[in-house]
Design a protein around this motif. Sequence first.
Motif, PDB file in Angstrom:
ATOM      1  N   SER A 124      42.002  78.569  73.500  1.00 45.65           N
ATOM      2  CA  SER A 124      43.080  78.345  74.452  1.00 45.65           C
ATOM      3  C   SER A 124      42.516  77.925  75.793  1.00 45.65           C
ATOM      4  CB  SER A 124      43.883  79.643  74.617  1.00 45.65           C
ATOM      5  OG  SER A 124      44.729  79.583  75.736  1.00 45.65           O
ATOM      6  N   THR A 125      43.340  77.233  76.589  1.00 45.50           N
ATOM      7  CA  THR A 125      42.951  76.907  77.964  1.00 45.50           C
ATOM      8  C   THR A 125      42.744  78.180  78.798  1.00 45.50           C
ATOM      9  OG1 THR A 125      45.290  76.646  78.488  1.00 45.50           O
ATOM     10  CG2 THR A 125      44.066  74.636  78.048  1.00 45.50           C
ATOM     11  N   LEU A 126      43.226  79.312  78.292  1.00 50.34           N
ATOM     12  CA  LEU A 126      42.964  80.596  78.956  1.00 50.34           C
ATOM     13  C   LEU A 126      41.450  80.857  79.045  1.00 50.34           C
ATOM     14  CD1 LEU A 126      44.810  82.840  80.105  1.00 50.34           C
ATOM     15  CD2 LEU A 126      44.527  84.056  77.952  1.00 50.34           C
ATOM     16  N   PHE A 127      40.687  80.246  78.125  1.00 51.31           N
ATOM     17  CA  PHE A 127      39.231  80.460  78.082  1.00 51.31           C
ATOM     18  C   PHE A 127      38.442  79.217  78.496  1.00 51.31           C
ATOM     19  CE2 PHE A 127      41.151  83.454  75.070  1.00 51.31           C
ATOM     20  CZ  PHE A 127      40.764  84.635  75.703  1.00 51.31           C
ATOM     21  N   GLN A 128      39.085  78.340  79.249  1.00 48.53           N
ATOM     22  CA  GLN A 128      38.390  77.155  79.755  1.00 48.53           C
ATOM     23  C   GLN A 128      37.193  77.590  80.590  1.00 48.53           C
ATOM     24  OE1 GLN A 128      41.031  74.198  81.371  1.00 48.53           O
ATOM     25  NE2 GLN A 128      39.423  73.411  82.702  1.00 48.53           N
ATOM     26  N   ASP A 129      36.064  76.905  80.396  1.00 53.90           N
ATOM     27  CA  ASP A 129      34.804  77.183  81.117  1.00 53.90           C
ATOM     28  C   ASP A 129      34.209  78.547  80.782  1.00 53.90           C
ATOM     29  OD1 ASP A 129      34.953  74.676  82.388  1.00 53.90           O
ATOM     30  OD2 ASP A 129      36.235  75.505  83.964  1.00 53.90           O
ATOM     31  N   ILE A 130      34.601  79.130  79.664  1.00 52.96           N
ATOM     32  CA  ILE A 130      33.992  80.385  79.193  1.00 52.96           C
ATOM     33  C   ILE A 130      33.392  80.090  77.820  1.00 52.96           C
ATOM     34  CG2 ILE A 130      34.388  82.786  78.509  1.00 52.96           C
ATOM     35  CD1 ILE A 130      36.786  82.752  80.479  1.00 52.96           C
ATOM     36  N   LYS A 131      32.097  80.335  77.691  1.00 54.26           N
ATOM     37  CA  LYS A 131      31.422  80.067  76.423  1.00 54.26           C
ATOM     38  C   LYS A 131      31.679  81.201  75.432  1.00 54.26           C
ATOM     39  CE  LYS A 131      27.686  77.041  77.949  1.00 54.26           C
ATOM     40  NZ  LYS A 131      28.108  76.708  79.288  1.00 54.26           N
ATOM     41  N   GLU A 132      31.481  80.879  74.158  1.00 50.64           N
ATOM     42  CA  GLU A 132      31.609  81.879  73.096  1.00 50.64           C
ATOM     43  C   GLU A 132      30.666  83.064  73.351  1.00 50.64           C
ATOM     44  OE1 GLU A 132      33.442  81.621  69.965  1.00 50.64           O
ATOM     45  OE2 GLU A 132      34.472  79.940  70.905  1.00 50.64           O
ATOM     46  N   ASN A 133      31.070  84.235  72.899  1.00 52.13           N
ATOM     47  CA  ASN A 133      30.248  85.454  72.902  1.00 52.13           C
ATOM     48  C   ASN A 133      29.924  86.000  74.288  1.00 52.13           C
ATOM     49  OD1 ASN A 133      29.943  85.826  69.991  1.00 52.13           O
ATOM     50  ND2 ASN A 133      28.837  83.873  70.103  1.00 52.13           N
ATOM     51  N   LYS A 134      30.789  85.700  75.279  1.00 53.41           N
ATOM     52  CA  LYS A 134      30.649  86.350  76.582  1.00 53.41           C
ATOM     53  C   LYS A 134      31.199  87.776  76.466  1.00 53.41           C
ATOM     54  CE  LYS A 134      28.672  83.057  78.760  1.00 53.41           C
ATOM     55  NZ  LYS A 134      27.225  83.191  78.903  1.00 53.41           N
ATOM     56  N   ASN A 149      48.801  84.141  66.069  1.00 56.15           N
ATOM     57  CA  ASN A 149      48.784  84.010  67.531  1.00 56.15           C
ATOM     58  C   ASN A 149      47.438  84.351  68.153  1.00 56.15           C
ATOM     59  OD1 ASN A 149      51.975  85.340  67.148  1.00 56.15           O
ATOM     60  ND2 ASN A 149      51.645  83.278  67.918  1.00 56.15           N
ATOM     61  N   THR A 150      46.436  84.684  67.326  1.00 58.95           N
ATOM     62  CA  THR A 150      45.120  85.065  67.837  1.00 58.95           C
ATOM     63  C   THR A 150      44.433  83.872  68.500  1.00 58.95           C
ATOM     64  OG1 THR A 150      44.875  86.717  66.078  1.00 58.95           O
ATOM     65  CG2 THR A 150      42.853  86.013  67.200  1.00 58.95           C
ATOM     66  N   ILE A 151      43.981  84.068  69.750  1.00 54.72           N
ATOM     67  CA  ILE A 151      43.244  83.006  70.451  1.00 54.72           C
ATOM     68  C   ILE A 151      41.847  83.462  70.872  1.00 54.72           C
ATOM     69  CG2 ILE A 151      45.266  81.690  71.211  1.00 54.72           C
ATOM     70  CD1 ILE A 151      44.932  83.107  73.989  1.00 54.72           C
ATOM     71  N   ALA A 152      41.492  84.721  70.574  1.00 49.93           N
ATOM     72  CA  ALA A 152      40.121  85.212  70.775  1.00 49.93           C
ATOM     73  C   ALA A 152      39.939  86.438  69.882  1.00 49.93           C
ATOM     74  CB  ALA A 152      39.862  85.570  72.233  1.00 49.93           C
ATOM     75  N   THR A 153      38.707  86.616  69.438  1.00 50.71           N
ATOM     76  CA  THR A 153      38.382  87.659  68.467  1.00 50.71           C
ATOM     77  C   THR A 153      37.264  88.526  69.011  1.00 50.71           C
ATOM     78  OG1 THR A 153      38.974  86.120  66.698  1.00 50.71           O
ATOM     79  CG2 THR A 153      37.654  88.018  66.052  1.00 50.71           C
ATOM     80  N   THR A 154      37.295  89.804  68.648  1.00 47.22           N
ATOM     81  CA  THR A 154      36.216  90.743  68.930  1.00 47.22           C
ATOM     82  C   THR A 154      35.978  91.538  67.657  1.00 47.22           C
ATOM     83  OG1 THR A 154      36.749  90.899  71.283  1.00 47.22           O
ATOM     84  CG2 THR A 154      35.569  92.755  70.369  1.00 47.22           C
TER      85      THR A 154
END
Length: 193
Positions: A124-134, A149-154
């Motif tokens: 999602s654009t919610l995570f623009q400029d954020i790399k994976e696994n931060k 609706n999942t846009i990020a996973t942990t």
Amino acid sequence: MNIVIIDYGAGNIQSIQFALERLGFNGILSSDWNEIQKADKVIFPGVGEASSAMKKLKERGLDILIPTLKQPVLGICLGMQLLCKSTEEGNTKGLGIFEVDIIKFSNKVKVPQMGWNTIYNLKSTLFQDIKENKFMYLVHSFYVPLNENTIATTNYEKEYSTALHQDNFFGVQFHPEKSGKFGEQVLMNFLNL
């Protein structure tokens, strides 16, 4: 920009306000329907136990208002969970924005999950400029299963949704206001929607 942080007596509202100030914005604390409806962006925080938080929302009629909002809304931690259909915590019915039921972590892992964990599969654009696994900061005993609706996973015991998106509603399980520069980037991305 007119930003309202919903104040219903169950939120980590001061730390969100301070995070917004660090980004150069002012967030108004309010439970007033008119103020919330007029806001450009709405932040829906939550800390504590689901059934008592839902009771506080209902006392102010916010359970009726929130699902009708048309501007971008960001649920944080318990705020995100209350946007879901239901939670096992206190056998609580949620607001039903996200058609998913929240489950308690098993007793095979330390509960609550408290501390830093990575987020990945960012969609999602919610995570623009954020790399994976931060790394983001989390404190929770209940989790949202992976869903459409999942846009990020942990991963903690199993993979679960650490962020959700449906129409104008977004939710994050982590605390962006306590997650350093990457958490602040999530808040900034939300404000830029």
